[in-house]
Motif scaffolding. Structure first.
Motif, short mmCIF file in Angstrom:
data_model
loop_
_atom_site.label_atom_id
_atom_site.label_comp_id
_atom_site.label_asym_id
_atom_site.label_seq_id
_atom_site.Cartn_x
_atom_site.Cartn_y
_atom_site.Cartn_z
N ASN A 296 0.83 -1.21 0.00
CA ASN A 296 0.00 0.00 0.00
C ASN A 296 0.86 1.26 0.00
OD1 ASN A 296 -2.55 -1.14 -0.09
ND2 ASN A 296 -2.81 -1.19 2.11
N GLU A 297 1.92 1.23 0.79
CA GLU A 297 2.78 2.40 0.89
C GLU A 297 3.58 2.63 -0.39
OE1 GLU A 297 3.97 5.55 3.70
OE2 GLU A 297 2.22 4.52 2.92
N VAL A 298 3.96 1.56 -1.08
CA VAL A 298 4.61 1.69 -2.38
C VAL A 298 3.68 2.42 -3.36
CG1 VAL A 298 5.30 0.38 -4.44
CG2 VAL A 298 6.20 -0.26 -2.20
N LEU A 299 2.42 2.02 -3.36
CA LEU A 299 1.45 2.64 -4.27
C LEU A 299 1.14 4.08 -3.89
CD1 LEU A 299 -1.04 -0.36 -4.63
CD2 LEU A 299 0.74 0.35 -6.24
N ARG A 300 1.22 4.39 -2.60
CA ARG A 300 0.92 5.75 -2.14
C ARG A 300 2.11 6.68 -2.27
NH1 ARG A 300 1.98 9.45 1.42
NH2 ARG A 300 3.71 8.16 2.22
N TRP A 301 3.27 6.22 -1.79
CA TRP A 301 4.46 7.07 -1.66
C TRP A 301 4.87 7.69 -2.99
CZ3 TRP A 301 10.05 5.63 -2.11
CH2 TRP A 301 10.89 6.54 -1.45
N HIS A 302 4.88 6.89 -4.04
CA HIS A 302 5.06 7.45 -5.38
C HIS A 302 4.23 6.63 -6.36
CE1 HIS A 302 7.03 10.23 -8.16
NE2 HIS A 302 6.78 9.27 -9.03
N PRO A 303 3.00 7.07 -6.65
CA PRO A 303 2.15 6.32 -7.58
C PRO A 303 2.84 6.13 -8.93
CG PRO A 303 0.96 8.14 -6.53
CD PRO A 303 2.39 8.32 -6.19
N VAL A 304 2.60 4.99 -9.53
CA VAL A 304 3.27 4.70 -10.81
C VAL A 304 2.82 5.65 -11.91
CG1 VAL A 304 3.70 2.28 -10.24
CG2 VAL A 304 1.59 2.90 -11.40
N THR A 305 1.59 6.16 -11.82
CA THR A 305 1.11 7.19 -12.73
C THR A 305 0.75 8.41 -11.89
OG1 THR A 305 -1.12 6.22 -12.63
CG2 THR A 305 0.26 5.59 -14.49
N PRO A 306 1.73 9.24 -11.55
CA PRO A 306 1.48 10.33 -10.59
C PRO A 306 0.45 11.34 -11.05
CG PRO A 306 3.66 10.52 -11.58
CD PRO A 306 3.14 9.18 -11.97
N LEU A 307 0.23 11.44 -12.36
CA LEU A 307 -0.83 12.31 -12.88
C LEU A 307 -1.93 11.50 -13.55
CD1 LEU A 307 1.32 15.25 -14.30
CD2 LEU A 307 -0.05 15.22 -12.22
N GLY A 308 -2.05 10.24 -13.17
CA GLY A 308 -3.08 9.38 -13.72
C GLY A 308 -3.00 9.32 -15.23
N VAL A 309 -4.12 8.97 -15.85
CA VAL A 309 -4.28 9.07 -17.30
C VAL A 309 -5.40 10.08 -17.52
CG1 VAL A 309 -4.78 7.86 -19.45
CG2 VAL A 309 -3.55 6.68 -17.61
N VAL A 342 -3.46 15.81 5.60
CA VAL A 342 -4.59 15.56 6.50
C VAL A 342 -4.92 14.08 6.53
CG1 VAL A 342 -7.04 16.02 6.93
CG2 VAL A 342 -5.53 17.89 6.15
N THR A 343 -4.96 13.47 5.36
CA THR A 343 -5.24 12.03 5.26
C THR A 343 -4.02 11.19 5.60
OG1 THR A 343 -6.83 12.52 3.50
CG2 THR A 343 -6.15 10.21 3.75
N PHE A 344 -2.85 11.67 5.19
CA PHE A 344 -1.60 10.92 5.38
C PHE A 344 -0.58 11.79 6.12
CE2 PHE A 344 -3.51 9.53 1.32
CZ PHE A 344 -3.77 8.20 1.63
N PRO A 345 -0.63 11.82 7.45
CA PRO A 345 0.37 12.60 8.20
C PRO A 345 1.79 12.17 7.83
CG PRO A 345 -1.40 11.83 9.64
CD PRO A 345 -1.60 11.14 8.32
N GLU A 346 2.70 13.12 7.87
CA GLU A 346 4.08 12.90 7.40
C GLU A 346 4.06 12.26 6.01
OE1 GLU A 346 7.18 11.75 10.48
OE2 GLU A 346 5.36 10.89 11.38
N PRO A 347 3.45 12.92 5.06
CA PRO A 347 3.20 12.28 3.75
C PRO A 347 4.45 11.90 2.98
CG PRO A 347 2.74 14.63 3.65
CD PRO A 347 2.96 14.30 5.08
N ASN A 348 5.56 12.60 3.23
CA ASN A 348 6.78 12.30 2.48
C ASN A 348 7.54 11.10 3.03
OD1 ASN A 348 6.29 14.52 0.84
ND2 ASN A 348 7.45 15.90 2.17
N ARG A 349 7.11 10.60 4.17
CA ARG A 349 7.77 9.47 4.82
C ARG A 349 7.17 8.16 4.34
NH1 ARG A 349 7.26 8.16 11.30
NH2 ARG A 349 8.58 6.28 11.35
N PHE A 350 8.04 7.19 4.05
CA PHE A 350 7.57 5.84 3.70
C PHE A 350 7.28 5.12 5.02
CE2 PHE A 350 7.83 1.41 2.49
CZ PHE A 350 7.28 1.37 1.22
#
Length: 444
Positions: A296-309, A342-350
């Motif tokens: 889950n954190e892999v998918l959140r921390w840097h999504p493979v499509t950061p700007l979606g399609v 707000v949803t993910f405190p410390e968002p830059n942290r894995f």
């Protein structure tokens, strides 16, 4: 007295100033209902404001500066709308999916993910869902595990080439390459598997596969559209799914070099289930919540499509008083959504532990898209990535390379990878190496 040349220059300047004034006043009146965005220039609009790299960061900055989670840019007269919050993305792309399910015209990509909204897309979606829904996807687990075991053997025999091993079966090109270069690749991925499997079926040598199943179900006198669907479904699976899996696993490797404490904790959980005497498999899933949290954190921390399609809105719409014109390109900023503090405190942290609390945040489904355009291969993609992660954790240590510290810098493009990925990969023990060798031939 002014000479004629000076008068001509003065007259031309006056005309230019009047024209710019009229254009600016018209623009302000015409655009006053659009969402906020950077200041527009006459004629070119925001052409020079559009980022060439790391657009997800720039678009988030526009939202922060305007105080609005939806921002707008005018690029040479074309409207671009960026959604920088889960609230906006869910409201528009999910709840109003009937008008937000089209795609901009990617003329070179006639595969599922890029098809315009319409009857042909709906037919392909039904066929894809039949073969890749949550239940059917489980049928591919043996094949997924075989691929993972081959990856392990390749990592054992050639650890320095681990980035290349991630791509084995998988296309070497990425979506950021020019569309013209991709056109023959896209066509090949539709035509080649179909032709080969059709020949194998005729010879009685075909192995079970999606393509074989679809060709066998065609019956007599299939239409041109029937045949096209049997080519397009496997092609879409291969084209859209392979690079995204490579990107997710690349992010996993990077995270393990940056957060060794996460790796140790995940390995301890795997060892508690397998006792180090066997490789983990899908039957262990429920006993490995921390490994699932790592995924889950892999998918959140840097999504493979950061700007979606990108989506395309099919009719004028209004969001919180702002006009979103028909034909606008609508971009979900998945990276910004996944790093909402707000949803993910410390968002830059894995930090996988964020998924293991009593009331965890919503699963990172935004990584797979929205509404009627959500990735239909997401069930298989998650299982495939989980299987690779849990088996790598069971058998290998991933460490930074001395004097070459890992960096969290990513490429720009539809699919995003770590820009430089260097790691020291080595077996955790002689027993782990023996388990890998026992799966088959040592390397491909």
């Amino acid at each position: 007295m002014l000479d004629l040349v000076q008068l001509d220059a003065l007259f031309a300047s006056a005309i230019l100033l009047i024209t710019l004034s009229l254009f600016t006043n018209f623009s302000r009146r015409h655009h006053k209902r659009y969402p906020p965005g950077p200041r527009r220039l006459p004629l070119v609009g925001n052409f020079f404001d559009m980022p060439a790299t790391e657009g997800w960061i720039t678009y988030k900055k526009w939202s922060d500066e305007s105080g609005c989670d939806v921002v707008h840019a005018d690029v040479l007269g074309s409207h671009v709308v960026i959604l920088n919050s889960a609230k906006a993305a869910n409201e528009l792309l999910e709840k109003r999916s009937s008008v937000y399910s089209d795609r901009p015209r990617f003329t070179a990509f006639h595969v599922h993910v890029f098809l315009p909204y319409g009857d042909r897309w709906r037919r392909l979606r039904r066929a894809f869902n039949y073969h890749f829904d949550a239940k059917t996807s489980k049928e591919y687990r043996p094949l997924e595990m075989q691929a993972v075991q081959l990856l392990l053997r390749n990592l054992l025999s050639g650890p320095d080439n681990f980035s290349q091993h991630l791509r084995h079966w998988l296309p070497g090109a990425s979506f950021k390459r020019e569309a013209q270069k991709w056109l023959p690749v896209a066509e090949s991925m539709m035509e080649t598997p179909h032709a080969e499997v059709k020949a194998a079926l005729a010879a009685g040598t075909a192995t079970p596969s999606v393509t074989a199943s679809m060709i066998s179900q065609l019956g007599e006198g299939p239409t041109e559209d029937d045949i096209w669907v049997t080519k397009a479904v496997p092609g879409a699976m291969y084209l859209a799914g392979s690079d995204t899996t490579v990107a997710a696993l690349s992010t996993f490797f990077l995270a393990m070099t940056l957060y060794p404490e996460v790796q140790r904790k995940a390995q301890a959980e795997v060892d508690s289930v397998t006792c180090g005497s066997r490789l983990p498999d899908f039957s262990d899933f429920d006993e490995l919540p921390y490994v699932d949290a790592v995924l889950n954190e892999v998918l959140r921390w840097h999504p493979v499509t950061p700007l979606g399609v990108a989506h395309r809105v099919m009719e004028n719409d209004v969001y919180e008083g702002h006009l979103i014109p028909a034909g606008s390109t609508v971009i979900p900023n998945v990276w910004a959504i996944m790093r909402d503090p707000v949803t993910f405190p410390e968002p830059n942290r894995f930090y996988p532990e964020r998924w293991l609390v009593k009331d965890p945040p919503p699963a990172p489904e935004a990584a797979f898209g929205y509404g009627r355009r959500i990735c239909q291969g997401r069930f298989m993609a998650r299982e495939n990535t989980w299987a690779a992660i849990v088996n790598i954790l069971a058998t290998f240590d991933i460490s930074p390379v001395k004097d070459n510290p890992p960096q969290e810098v990513y490429t720009s493009g539809i699919i995003s990878y770590p820009e430089t990925l260097v790691a020291y990969i080595h077996p955790r023990s002689d027993t782990a190496a023996a388990l890998v060798r026992a799966t088959g031939i040592e390397s491909a």
